[in-house]
Design an enzyme around this catalytic site. Structure first.
Site, PDB file in Angstrom:
ATOM      1  N   CYS A 156       0.824  -1.217   0.000  1.00  0.00           N
ATOM      2  CA  CYS A 156       0.000   0.000   0.000  1.00  0.00           C
ATOM      3  C   CYS A 156       0.859   1.269   0.000  1.00  0.00           C
ATOM      4  O   CYS A 156       1.507   1.568  -0.985  1.00  0.00           O
ATOM      5  CB  CYS A 156      -0.984  -0.036   1.159  1.00  0.00           C
ATOM      6  SG  CYS A 156      -2.390   1.078   0.939  1.00  0.00           S
ATOM      7  N   GLN A 196       3.879   2.679  -2.708  1.00  0.00           N
ATOM      8  CA  GLN A 196       4.048   4.006  -3.299  1.00  0.00           C
ATOM      9  C   GLN A 196       5.419   4.592  -2.961  1.00  0.00           C
ATOM     10  O   GLN A 196       6.077   5.201  -3.816  1.00  0.00           O
ATOM     11  CB  GLN A 196       2.921   4.924  -2.810  1.00  0.00           C
ATOM     12  CG  GLN A 196       1.537   4.473  -3.231  1.00  0.00           C
ATOM     13  CD  GLN A 196       0.433   5.056  -2.365  1.00  0.00           C
ATOM     14  OE1 GLN A 196       0.653   6.017  -1.622  1.00  0.00           O
ATOM     15  NE2 GLN A 196      -0.760   4.484  -2.447  1.00  0.00           N
ATOM     16  N   HIS A 216      -3.828  -5.147  -0.094  1.00  0.00           N
ATOM     17  CA  HIS A 216      -3.471  -5.707   1.218  1.00  0.00           C
ATOM     18  C   HIS A 216      -3.521  -7.233   1.191  1.00  0.00           C
ATOM     19  O   HIS A 216      -4.597  -7.820   1.337  1.00  0.00           O
ATOM     20  CB  HIS A 216      -4.421  -5.177   2.296  1.00  0.00           C
ATOM     21  CG  HIS A 216      -4.240  -3.731   2.602  1.00  0.00           C
ATOM     22  ND1 HIS A 216      -3.436  -3.269   3.622  1.00  0.00           N
ATOM     23  CD2 HIS A 216      -4.745  -2.625   2.008  1.00  0.00           C
ATOM     24  CE1 HIS A 216      -3.458  -1.949   3.643  1.00  0.00           C
ATOM     25  NE2 HIS A 216      -4.248  -1.537   2.666  1.00  0.00           N
ATOM     26  N   GLU A 231      -2.626  -9.144   3.474  1.00  0.00           N
ATOM     27  CA  GLU A 231      -3.032  -9.614   4.809  1.00  0.00           C
ATOM     28  C   GLU A 231      -4.531  -9.490   5.031  1.00  0.00           C
ATOM     29  O   GLU A 231      -5.056  -9.918   6.066  1.00  0.00           O
ATOM     30  CB  GLU A 231      -2.274  -8.837   5.889  1.00  0.00           C
ATOM     31  CG  GLU A 231      -2.830  -7.464   6.229  1.00  0.00           C
ATOM     32  CD  GLU A 231      -2.529  -6.398   5.199  1.00  0.00           C
ATOM     33  OE1 GLU A 231      -3.024  -5.265   5.344  1.00  0.00           O
ATOM     34  OE2 GLU A 231      -1.800  -6.690   4.226  1.00  0.00           O
TER      35      GLU A 231
END
Length: 381
Positions: A246, A250, A331, A333
């Site tokens: 995430c 970036q 994500h 997870e």
């Protein structure tokens, strides 16, 4: 208790308040998840934001101890169509209303969240103010006009000190830009020896922890607001295998010479389709971000696009063509969301093992508590 939500374009929503009382300003965004409101509330990536849930019934399964993604939520407000005050779930320990009261979060229900979401999709995210008081609309407009979008979210959400989650496997330094607990859970259940460090930890301090790999966490806000993180990644890139998630994705892109920009309304939800270019396989992913890596900026860098979003074709994954480093915008997870992409943690660990074989070094000292304590103290100096 009456509550109102005023947007910067002058749109006023009047509904029923729940949770805390008072006033709160923030960027108004929406999340399309059907479940997972507790994880959304406790995701540090929502720091400074007022979150609208598009699913119409929220609160129906209560709050459970094991579902938090951080200890103290950073969200600035919660907007729902219908708030259910009496949950029905054997896991529930208390109500959504109680959670919001405990952490000073204002909630508003009984407004047209479908209309609000359509407005945000059409015009983009915008500032808003939530209030449970009796102020005149003009007063709310004045305060909203004086408010600004936060730029220090990473500093607010990152851990303030180094801590460890010992394991017998690979030593992973997790740089915390506002990390969800799910990342730490996925690493520790794979036996990793995880050391979590603050966002402003220097490259030299990280080197002294003798990591086998570096995990760049998720986090809130604009990646360009944390230039020191970009510099740290530049210094460590190539020395250690690296995996970004995430915001970490970036920052990894910026460190490699690519550029980022803000999306119109972002990606927030648990059902975003992402295509892996190497296999042409589609994964359903959990996402929460308002910025993206610009495709044209990747050209001429040492990065290769590995995943794209099937909805809007934005970049969802990158890998370095020379060094053992890769990242994803979504994500793996989950929490909440599907676990389709959990294999990425396994690929990261396999990358570390391959790197260690190709770059043999003197074996690291056994994970004795006394040794680790000394390293942590030295790194904090």
């Amino acid at each position: 208790m009456q509550a109102r939500l005023l947007l910067e374009d002058g749109t006023l929503f009047t509904g029923l308040g729940f949770g805390a009382e008072g006033q709160s300003t923030g960027e108004v965004v929406f999340n399309t998840g059907i479940t997972g409101y507790q994880e959304v509330l406790s995701d540090p990536s929502y720091c400074g934001q007022i979150v609208t849930m598009t699913y119409p019934l929220i609160g129906n399964y209560g709050i459970a101890r094991n579902d938090f993604e951080c200890i103290s939520p950073f969200i600035h407000g919660f907007v729902v169509r219908r708030h259910e005050p009496v949950p029905s779930n054997w896991r529930a320990e208390y109500t959504l209303d109680r959670l919001l009261k405990e952490y000073g979060i204002i909630g508003i229900s009984d407004i047209d969240t479908r209309m609000l979401t359509r407005k945000l999709r059409h015009f983009g995210t915008m500032k808003g103010i939530l209030s449970t008081g009796a102020e005149r609309v003009e007063e709310l407009q004045e305060r909203l006009g004086l408010s600004t979008i936060m730029t220090n979210q990473v500093d607010r959400t990152s851990t303030k000190s180094i801590f460890s989650s010992p394991g017998e496997g690979e030593r992973i330094v997790l740089i915390d830009y506002g990390a969800k607990s799910g990342i730490l859970r996925d690493l520790t259940k794979r036996g990793c020896d995880v050391i979590v460090v603050p966002h402003d930890t220097t490259a030299e301090q990280i080197r002294r922890l003798k990591p086998d790999g570096i995990q760049l966490s998720n986090g809130p806000g604009d990646p360009k607001d944390v230039p020191h993180a970009v510099e740290t990644i530049k210094q460590l890139l190539g020395e250690y295998p690296m995996f970004g998630i995430c915001l970490g994705h970036q920052l990894f892109a910026l460190a490699c010479g690519a550029d980022t920009s803000k999306l119109k309304f972002g990606h927030r939800g648990g059902n975003h389709p992402v295509k892996e270019l190497a296999t042409n396989r589609c994964y359903i992913t959990s996402q929460n971000h308002g910025y993206t890596v610009l495709e044209e900026s990747v050209k001429g860098t040492s990065l290769e696009v590995t995943h794209i979003n099937n909805n809007d074709r934005t970049i969802e994954g990158l890998k370095h063509t020379q060094y053992p480093a890769f990242s994803v915008q979504y994500h793996p997870e989950a929490a909440p969301g599907p676990y389709d992409s959990g294999y990425l943690f396994d690929e990261f660990l396999e990358m570390i093992r391959t790197h260690k074989k190709e770059n043999p070094q003197r074996p690291r000292q056994a994970h004795l508590a006394e040794s680790l304590r000394g390293e942590l103290q030295y790194a904090q100096k």
